[in-house]
Design an enzyme around this catalytic site. Structure first.
Site, PDB file in Angstrom:
ATOM      1  CG  HIS A 155      -1.771  -1.193   1.356  1.00 44.05           C
ATOM      2  ND1 HIS A 155      -2.923  -1.424   0.632  1.00 44.05           N
ATOM      3  CD2 HIS A 155      -1.588  -2.298   2.136  1.00 44.05           C
ATOM      4  CE1 HIS A 155      -3.431  -2.593   0.967  1.00 44.05           C
ATOM      5  NE2 HIS A 155      -2.639  -3.148   1.872  1.00 44.05           N
ATOM      6  CB  SER A 276      13.084  22.636 -14.847  1.00 41.82           C
ATOM      7  OG  SER A 276      12.159  23.691 -14.942  1.00 41.82           O
ATOM      8  CE  LYS A 282      11.660  19.337 -10.847  1.00 46.12           C
ATOM      9  NZ  LYS A 282      10.555  19.796 -11.698  1.00 46.12           N
ATOM     10  CD  GLU A 289       8.566  12.135 -15.275  1.00 49.29           C
ATOM     11  OE1 GLU A 289       8.555  12.519 -14.108  1.00 49.29           O
ATOM     12  OE2 GLU A 289       8.681  12.914 -16.255  1.00 49.29           O
TER      13      GLU A 289
END
Length: 463
Positions: A155, A276, A282, A289
């Site tokens: 979980h 970024s 970043k 992704e």
């Protein structure tokens, strides 16, 4: 000129022709179309359906076309209806009437069924090699971090201590099953449809076993209707590839989480990250992704194939032209995902200290604490309740089970003694789970050894 002229008095409307055309994507099968035609012509010559000299000339002509395509001296005419029309037209241009004999005892229906099997058989072999490479990369990382303690999750909550190597080997097992599914798909794909004709075979005295042997098929399709209308091999391959993408997507999701400052278990190499445009701090896991995102594309390809085929009567229908773009896209997408994912994993920096710190802070040794009491003679449910009470007390005091004073333990249950601290040591918790498939270092190394052995056996069986 279309292969079906004669019955029609008008030329096809240009926009309709563009809609009907498939050469923009079936041109991928140019080499397979030539290989299939060479086998067909050879068989026609051997069976006496056409003169041996004409069969030889056709084979030489086709080999010349292939050579010219590969060298770039010949380009595919993208105005043709499909790759089969282009090939036959080019052969006839070179050989005259002899070239026209190639299509004897053959339909485009069994021709395209053959080409797509040949093409996907080859592409699947390439995908198998890529998955094997990924699995070996997982083994390398798992072996290096076989003893690195980290929290295991259920979980997405810290649950029990495991090792990073153990976590990685779970994916190795998944990809092993993917190998098996793809190999099974290839087995069922590797059957020769050539000779099925349009749907009812042919009256010519051909020998279908000749093309089966020449093209390396394991068997010949036994029903001509099935030979031209079957695309379940495309659906099966797409289904197997969809499961590959499920596994890649889940793995990507975890890498994305692990890269975040909230976890910081790993850091991706600069070559597999991006920045970024506005936030200079970043470092984004874009490759992972993208792999996660592209899974939906492959699932869509499978859905498209299933939907196209679900209501078609036998035998061939033009709907089946839609099979190629979907399965080609599925293959290409998985291929490019594996190409990017494997080196990303190989160059990933693991941060064991952060994993150990996370493991220490989540009471993930609570089960081992309860087991300690069970070994002292308490029923498990009583031990479970006592340990839960201790966890609540730790939270109240800002302690962990490792730092909680003994008097607190004995307040809850007198069966506790100093031995509990050794029992709940994270390293002991992990290494005590040395059963088959467990997270102990020796178990992880055994898993790595087994997987590598299976990969070697597979490679030996193919050689």
């Amino acid at each position: 000129m279309p292969l079906w002229t004669g019955r029609f008095q008008k030329e096809l409307d240009q926009k309709t022709n563009d809609f009907n055309s498939s050469i923009s994507f079936d041109c991928k099968m140019a080499r397979q179309d030539i290989e299939g035609s060479i086998a067909h012509a050879t068989m026609l010559g051997q069976c006496g359906v056409i003169d041996k000299s004409e069969a030889d000339a056709i084979c030489q002509g086709l080999e010349g076309i292939l050579k010219d395509l590969q060298s770039g001296t010949l380009e595919i005419d993208m105005t043709q209806e499909d790759i089969h029309t282009f090939m036959e037209g080019e052969l006839t241009r070179r050989l005259g009437d002899t070239g026209k004999r190639l299509h004897t005892a053959r339909s485009r229906n069994d021709q395209v069924a053959l080409d797509i099997r040949l093409y996907l058989r080859e592409e699947a072999q390439g995908l198998l090699e890529q998955i094997k490479e990924l699995t070996e990369t997982i083994c390398v990382q798992a072996e290096a971090f076989a003893g690195t303690v980290m929290p295991g999750y259920t979980h997405l909550q810290r649950a029990q201590p495991i090792t990073f190597g153990h976590h990685l080997m779970a994916y190795a097992e998944m990809f092993l099953r993917d190998l098996g599914r793809l190999q099974d798909a290839v087995k069922r794909m590797n059957v020769n449809p050539l000779g099925s004709g349009a749907l009812a075979s042919t009256t010519y005295p051909i020998d279908r076993t000749v093309t089966t042997r020449l093209l390396g098929f394991s068997d010949t399709m036994r029903n001509s209707l099935d030979g031209v209308s079957d695309r379940d091999f495309c659906m099966e391959l797409a289904a197997a590839l969809s499961i590959v993408m499920v596994h890649l997507s889940r793995f990507s999701e975890e890498i994305i989480l692990w890269c975040s400052w909230e976890f910081k278990f790993v850091e991706l190499d600069d070559a597999f990250s991006t920045g970024s445009s506005i936030m200079p701090q970043k470092k984004n896991p874009d490759i992972a992704e993208l792999v996660r995102g592209k899974s939906g594309r492959v699932f869509g390809d499978l859905t498209a194939l299933l939907t196209v085929m679900k209501g078609l009567p036998l035998a061939y229908n033009k709907d089946m032209q839609e099979d190629k773009e979907a399965i080609f896209d599925s293959v290409e997408t998985v291929k490019i995902c594996l190409t990017a994912f494997t080196p990303m994993l190989a160059t990933m920096k693991v941060l064991p200290e952060n994993m150990r710190k996370a493991a220490a802070g989540g009471f993930i040794n609570a089960t081992d604490c309860a087991d300690y009491l069970v070994k002292k003679g308490l029923p498990f449910r009583d031990a479970y309740k006592a340990t839960g009470t201790l966890v609540a007390r730790c939270i109240e005091l800002g302690e962990t089970l490792e730092t909680l004073p003994m008097e607190e333990y004995q307040t809850v249950c007198e069966a506790f003694d100093e031995g509990v601290y050794e029992a709940i040591s994270l390293e002991n918790c992990v290494n005590g789970r040395s059963v088959l498939g467990g997270p102990a270092r020796e178990s992880v190394l055994a898993q790595v050894k087994r997987v590598r052995g299976l990969l070697r056996e597979d490679a030996a069986s193919e050689s």
